[in-house]
Design a protein around this motif. Structure first.
Motif, PDB file in Angstrom:
ATOM      1  N   THR A  52     -59.309  17.132  28.692  1.00 58.98           N
ATOM      2  CA  THR A  52     -57.777  17.394  28.457  1.00 58.98           C
ATOM      3  C   THR A  52     -57.056  17.367  30.149  1.00 58.98           C
ATOM      4  N   ALA A  53     -55.919  16.411  29.806  1.00 55.52           N
ATOM      5  CA  ALA A  53     -55.441  16.459  31.124  1.00 55.52           C
ATOM      6  C   ALA A  53     -54.388  17.530  31.549  1.00 55.52           C
ATOM      7  N   ARG A  54     -54.381  18.464  30.597  1.00 54.42           N
ATOM      8  CA  ARG A  54     -53.795  19.763  31.036  1.00 54.42           C
ATOM      9  C   ARG A  54     -54.189  20.503  32.256  1.00 54.42           C
ATOM     10  N   ILE A  55     -55.641  20.085  32.404  1.00 53.50           N
ATOM     11  CA  ILE A  55     -56.161  20.902  33.484  1.00 53.50           C
ATOM     12  C   ILE A  55     -55.541  20.601  34.632  1.00 53.50           C
ATOM     13  N   HIS A  56     -54.792  19.229  34.771  1.00 49.47           N
ATOM     14  CA  HIS A  56     -54.196  18.703  36.056  1.00 49.47           C
ATOM     15  C   HIS A  56     -52.966  19.806  36.575  1.00 49.47           C
ATOM     16  N   GLU A  57     -52.331  20.372  35.422  1.00 50.24           N
ATOM     17  CA  GLU A  57     -51.274  21.060  35.745  1.00 50.24           C
ATOM     18  C   GLU A  57     -51.467  22.587  36.470  1.00 50.24           C
ATOM     19  N   THR A  73     -49.651  28.224  38.265  1.00 49.97           N
ATOM     20  CA  THR A  73     -49.371  27.571  37.152  1.00 49.97           C
ATOM     21  C   THR A  73     -47.715  27.242  37.298  1.00 49.97           C
ATOM     22  N   PRO A  74     -47.152  25.939  36.645  1.00 49.05           N
ATOM     23  CA  PRO A  74     -45.714  25.739  36.578  1.00 49.05           C
ATOM     24  C   PRO A  74     -44.927  26.945  36.135  1.00 49.05           C
ATOM     25  N   PRO A  75     -43.928  27.148  36.850  1.00 44.64           N
ATOM     26  CA  PRO A  75     -43.351  26.532  37.927  1.00 44.64           C
ATOM     27  C   PRO A  75     -43.769  27.315  39.263  1.00 44.64           C
ATOM     28  N   GLY A 198     -51.413  14.903  36.009  1.00 50.74           N
ATOM     29  CA  GLY A 198     -52.198  14.455  34.834  1.00 50.74           C
ATOM     30  C   GLY A 198     -51.497  13.305  34.131  1.00 50.74           C
ATOM     31  N   GLU A 199     -50.471  12.711  34.702  1.00 47.35           N
ATOM     32  CA  GLU A 199     -49.918  11.586  34.151  1.00 47.35           C
ATOM     33  C   GLU A 199     -50.698  10.514  34.456  1.00 47.35           C
ATOM     34  N   PRO A 200     -51.013   9.571  33.695  1.00 50.29           N
ATOM     35  CA  PRO A 200     -51.755   8.257  33.929  1.00 50.29           C
ATOM     36  C   PRO A 200     -51.079   7.286  34.575  1.00 50.29           C
ATOM     37  N   LEU A 201     -52.000   6.410  35.566  1.00 52.36           N
ATOM     38  CA  LEU A 201     -51.389   5.180  36.059  1.00 52.36           C
ATOM     39  C   LEU A 201     -51.882   4.199  35.082  1.00 52.36           C
TER      40      LEU A 201
END
Length: 256
Positions: A52-57, A73-75, A198-201
């Motif tokens: 899960t990409a959510r782990i990067h947040e 956690t954000p913010p 978590g945004e992909p390049l």
């Protein structure tokens, strides 16, 4: 002089790393505190960046002396959990964050590493610098966070770590500890993502493959690599050297 430039462990598998000045070698051959804890779902499957990409947040820090994990956690809201005295609170938090029932397990002998019969991951500073140069908006620090190596060696050329896998390859010593190359590390989806968001390049994997093949060192054994989407050495520390410690600044010497 070639030396250990950075030591980094990942106390909770999938979360942020922690820089150390020294690290003991566990009986199982891995660095102490590396992947010591892991988060599992109800089916016993680990929750990490591959899943899960959510782990990067989550921005995290961990104190190996107290077992306290701090999570931002954000913010910018911070919470702290003692993973020994109050693990249940941490499980409740991560269960809500990932929207699954979770348990947190500890393994001090080897850690929840992907390759429990092997040891630390190794990369050179020059390799990180070279990979960063392949992309317009990546920094060395950013690539370091994407690749998540345990041991970083300076004073050697880019892709120095590739020379230690294959038939008849040498070993190296760091601070008197012997490192035997086992396998190159095939990469997953994690390096393609921004470690903060978590945004992909989108072009990461294809660009990486093209440049890796273009710059593949002549000293490396091509047969030891299944594909060019590989970077970083997975090493093994012999049993005779376990129980000792590796330190930042330790000299690195390659056997002929």
């Amino acid at each position: 002089m070639a030396q250990v430039e950075h030591l980094r462990v990942y106390p909770v598998k999938g979360l942020d790393g922690v820089a150390l000045d020294s690290a003991a070698i566990r009986p199982g051959g891995t660095l102490a505190h590396d992947r010591e804890y892991a988060i599992f779902d109800a089916d016993g499957e680990v929750i990490n960046g591959k899943r899960t990409a959510r782990i990067h947040e989550l921005a995290t820090d961990f104190d190996p002396e107290t077992d306290v994990l701090t999570v931002e956690t954000p913010p910018g809201e911070c919470r702290s959990f003692d993973l020994e005295a109050d693990r249940a609170s941490a499980e409740t938090f991560f269960g809500e964050w990932f929207d699954v029932d979770v348990t947190i397990r500890r393994d001090e002998s080897v850690g929840h590493v992907d390759r429990p019969d092997m040891g630390p991951s190794v990369v050179s500073t020059a390799t990180l610098r070279t990979v960063a140069s392949w992309f317009d908006n990546l920094t060395v620090a950013g690539v370091r966070r994407r690749l998540r190596a345990n041991v970083e060696v300076s004073g050697v050329p880019a892709f120095w770590e590739d020379r230690f896998v294959g038939e008849g390859t040498p070993t190296f010593e760091a601070g008197g500890l012997r490192f035997e190359g086992v396998t190159p590390c095939g990469r997953c989806v994690v390096p393609t993502r921004d470690p903060d968001t978590g945004e992909p390049l989108p072009e990461f994997r294809q660009r990486f493959l093209e440049k890796r093949e273009e710059t593949f060192p002549k000293w490396a054994d091509d047969d030891a690599f299944d594909h060019y989407y590989s970077l970083m050495l997975i090493a093994r520390i012999p049993e005779a050297d376990r129980g000792q410690s590796l330190r930042v600044g330790d000299e690195v010497q390659t056997d002929s």
